[in-house]
Design an enzyme around this catalytic site. Structure first.
Site, PDB file in Angstrom:
ATOM      1  N   HIS A   1       2.137   7.004   2.329  1.00  0.00           N
ATOM      2  CA  HIS A   1       1.729   8.353   1.917  1.00  0.00           C
ATOM      3  C   HIS A   1       1.943   9.398   3.003  1.00  0.00           C
ATOM      4  O   HIS A   1       2.394   9.080   4.113  1.00  0.00           O
ATOM      5  CB  HIS A   1       0.273   8.341   1.442  1.00  0.00           C
TER       6      HIS A   1
ATOM      7  N   LYS B   1       0.877  -1.183   0.000  1.00  0.00           N
ATOM      8  CA  LYS B   1       0.000   0.000   0.000  1.00  0.00           C
ATOM      9  C   LYS B   1       0.906   1.222   0.000  1.00  0.00           C
ATOM     10  O   LYS B   1       2.033   1.154   0.492  1.00  0.00           O
ATOM     11  CB  LYS B   1      -0.861   0.025   1.270  1.00  0.00           C
TER      12      LYS B   1
ATOM     13  N   HIS C   1       1.324   8.992   6.669  1.00  0.00           N
ATOM     14  CA  HIS C   1       2.206   8.185   7.519  1.00  0.00           C
ATOM     15  C   HIS C   1       3.315   8.998   8.166  1.00  0.00           C
ATOM     16  O   HIS C   1       4.052   8.495   9.006  1.00  0.00           O
ATOM     17  CB  HIS C   1       2.859   7.064   6.708  1.00  0.00           C
TER      18      HIS C   1
HETATM   19  N1  ARG Z   1      -0.535  -1.021   9.850  1.00  0.00           N
HETATM   20  C1  ARG Z   1      -1.469  -0.191  10.551  1.00  0.00           C
HETATM   21  C2  ARG Z   1      -1.985   0.902   9.636  1.00  0.00           C
HETATM   22  O1  ARG Z   1      -1.316   1.275   8.701  1.00  0.00           O
HETATM   23  C3  ARG Z   1      -0.885   0.456  11.770  1.00  0.00           C
HETATM   24  C4  ARG Z   1      -0.397  -0.501  12.813  1.00  0.00           C
HETATM   25  C5  ARG Z   1      -0.396   0.115  14.156  1.00  0.00           C
HETATM   26  N2  ARG Z   1       0.154  -0.724  15.161  1.00  0.00           N
HETATM   27  C6  ARG Z   1      -0.485  -1.690  15.828  1.00  0.00           C
HETATM   28  N3  ARG Z   1       0.167  -2.365  16.703  1.00  0.00           N
HETATM   29  N4  ARG Z   1      -1.766  -1.930  15.613  1.00  0.00           N
HETATM   30  O2  ARG Z   1      -3.063   1.419   9.886  1.00  0.00           O
END
Ligand code: ARG
Length: 574
Positions: free
Chosen positions: A132, A129, A135
């Protein structure tokens, strides 16, 4: 050398004048007046009236009289029921410049965290993905929080909890097999993989059997089927390569990339534990934890087909981290959109009986939007972070050329200032606030921006270079400095800000708020610029010059240490 704790010294002196209060009680009563004209510390005497059987005003008067000739003060004044104390500026400034001269790069560092492990999880993008502009927040805030804790002596671990698992990988595998091409993926991994994903959804509308195929591919992946596993691994590697480019530009590193997939084999145990604690309920074939008694919606733990979810992996991750690292604190720098998720998750950990749930903290933050409207992945208006960073460098390069900025290498300075500007801007607002990304604000050299602070630092560096030998001597013999030359308001105000720096770092750590450091660094820079404009630094008199150079050095070093805690580079010239 540690700096003098003036508050404690004053409390000690006061305790000799006052009956019935301990030094600690007195210390806690000391106030910092709102204005410099009212002194550095004030002691209110109201509480003493009863104990000493005298009117507060009179008590203040007699305390002021007996403290008046202490070397610690320039002046002690009774004002109504208050004793206003003006520290000896010369003594105070000596303390400050000496502390910075002796510690340098370590000014503000401490060992309060020694022996305590703090995990900082941040960035954590989803594989395949776009990485962007949205982030940037978790990435930059998390990196700064890590640096702050590290500086305070904590044993830190940087974790990137990659979103590298889930049913979408089944879809991607199917799409790649049907319409994919190896070279395209290698050339532009994320854009290409994303296009497969989109294509899959278009085609699946016409042919629902594709969804079954995708589910089967994911199940195969979960069961470790060789071919599926190899494809997934490859998608992951290619995506990580692209993410790494951004991390490199930002100067950000991680100790662990254990993402969601890392926990895939640790899920049965979570389900087992939840069962043991009688927390699991059946709901139309799925399994949930009912959280309605706690004002939260139910959390889905496994789907009908038995597959696990995001929250299941987060529960597994927390347990793993406790067992593997035995953390003192486990921090999650993740946007406030996921508040509900983290509320459910922490509640479940509590219900499971883990007392360490209290050491897990979700550090939320607001959203970033662009001037031309909110960013939206779904409408395809994705703004890649890498593009924003490259543009920042490009625009900065133009400004550098136009302003004739002093630099050995335009490329290096443009990168340091351009990227620094984006980071600084990101850490300027308290994290919980939403904000709008605006190029004018980010790159303004005169506002309260990264370039302004970096420029001030370089200006101080240039003063020191012009000071030549005198600057070197001043530093080498800081203990002999004649700080009576640093008692004017400009110098003193600057000294006070430098003195407060270590305290600000502690506060920023406690509140998980790097913006407190940003704010303070701006204050130091502005104060240094006032000093620079109002006072002549490179004067004839050698002692006077050396004292001012020493303060210049202390200001420069404080700014530098502060910017490094934000994750910025600090050019010596610009
Ligand atoms: N990958 C997730 C996202 O992009 C964020 C992860 C956050 N960390 C966690 N331990 N849930 O939305």
């Amino acid at each position: 050398m540690a700096m003098t704790d003036f508050k404690t010294q004053i409390a000690e002196l006061l305790s000799q004048q006052v009956e019935g209060l301990t030094r600690e009680e007195i210390r806690a009563m000391l106030e910092i007046p709102p204005e410099m004209s009212m002194g550095d510390y004030a002691f209110p005497c109201f509480r003493l009236a009863k104990l000493m059987r005298k009117a507060p005003n009179q008590i203040a008067k007699s305390i002021a009289e007996s403290l008046g000739n202490q070397a610690l003060f320039d002046k002690v004044e009774p004002v109504n029921a208050y004793v206003n104390m003006f520290l000896s500026r010369s003594l105070f400034m000596k303390d400050v410049v000496l502390a910075v001269a002796e510690t340098g790069e370590d000014y503000g560092r401490s060992q309060v965290g020694r022996g305590r492990k703090v995990l900082v999880e941040y960035s954590s993008p989803n594989i395949a993905k776009p990485f962007h502009i949205g982030h940037i927040r978790t990435t930059v805030i998390g990196n700064s929080i890590y640096k702050i804790y590290d500086f305070l002596g904590y044993d830190t671990v940087r974790i990137n909890h990659l979103g590298d698992y889930g049913t979408q990988f089944g879809k991607m595998i199917v799409a790649y097999r049907r319409w994919g091409n190896r070279e395209d993926v290698q050339r532009e991994p994320i854009k290409t993989l994303l296009s497969y994903y989109t294509k899959f959804h278009e085609e699946a509308e016409k042919d629902p059997s594709l969804d079954d195929e995708a589910r089967a591919a994911f199940t195969a992946l979960e069961n470790g089927a060789e071919e599926e596993l190899a494809l997934w691994q490859w998608f992951r590697d290619e995506s990580l390569k692209e993410f790494s480019r951004v991390y490199q530009i930002l100067g950000i590193e991680f100790d662990s990339f254990a993402g969601e997939s890392f926990y895939s084999d640790k899920m049965p145990r979570v389900v087992e534990l939840l069962k043991e604690k009688a927390l699991l309920q059946e709901s139309e074939g799925a399994r949930i934890v009912d959280l309605t008694p706690y004002g939260l919606t139910a959390a889905l733990i496994t789907k009908k087909d038995g597959s696990t979810l995001y929250i299941t992996r987060d529960i597994a991750a927390a347990i793993y981290r406790k067992e593997h690292y035995d953390f003192y604190k486990n921090l999650y720098v993740v946007g406030s959109q996921q508040n509900l998720h983290f509320q459910q998750w922490i509640k479940i950990l509590e219900l499971m009986g883990f007392d360490w749930a209290a050491d897990c903290v979700h550090i939320g933050f607001g959203m970033v939007s662009l001037e031309d409207g909110t960013l939206s992945t779904r409408q395809g208006r994705v703004v890649f972070l890498e593009e924003v960073l490259r543009r920042a460098v490009e625009k900065t390069r133009e400004i550098i050329l136009e302003k004739n900025v002093n630099t050995d290498s335009v490329d290096v300075t443009a990168r340091q200032v351009g990227i620094g500007a984006v980071i600084f801007n990101e850490l300027s607002n308290s994290r919980i606030k939403d904000y709008v990304f605006s190029w004018d604000k980010v790159l303004n050299f005169d506002g309260e921006t990264g370039p302004y602070v970096q420029y001030t630092h370089a200006r101080a560096g240039s003063v020191l270079r012009n000071g030549g030998q005198a600057a070197e001597q001043a530093l080498a013999a800081a203990g002999q400095a004649d700080t009576s030359f640093l008692t004017d308001d400009d110098a003193y105000e600057l000294g006070r800000l430098i003195y407060r720096f270590p305290e600000v770092i502690l506060e920023a750590a406690e509140k998980y708020e790097p913006s407190m450091i940003t704010r303070h660094v701006v204050d130091v820079a502005q104060s240094f610029n006032r000093f620079y404009h109002n006072q002549h630094i490179l004067v004839e008199d050698e002692a006077e010059k050396q004292a001012r150079l020493l303060l210049t050095y202390a200001a420069k070093q404080t700014i530098k240490n502060g910017l490094k805690l934000l994750g910025m580079e600090v050019p010596e010239r610009m």
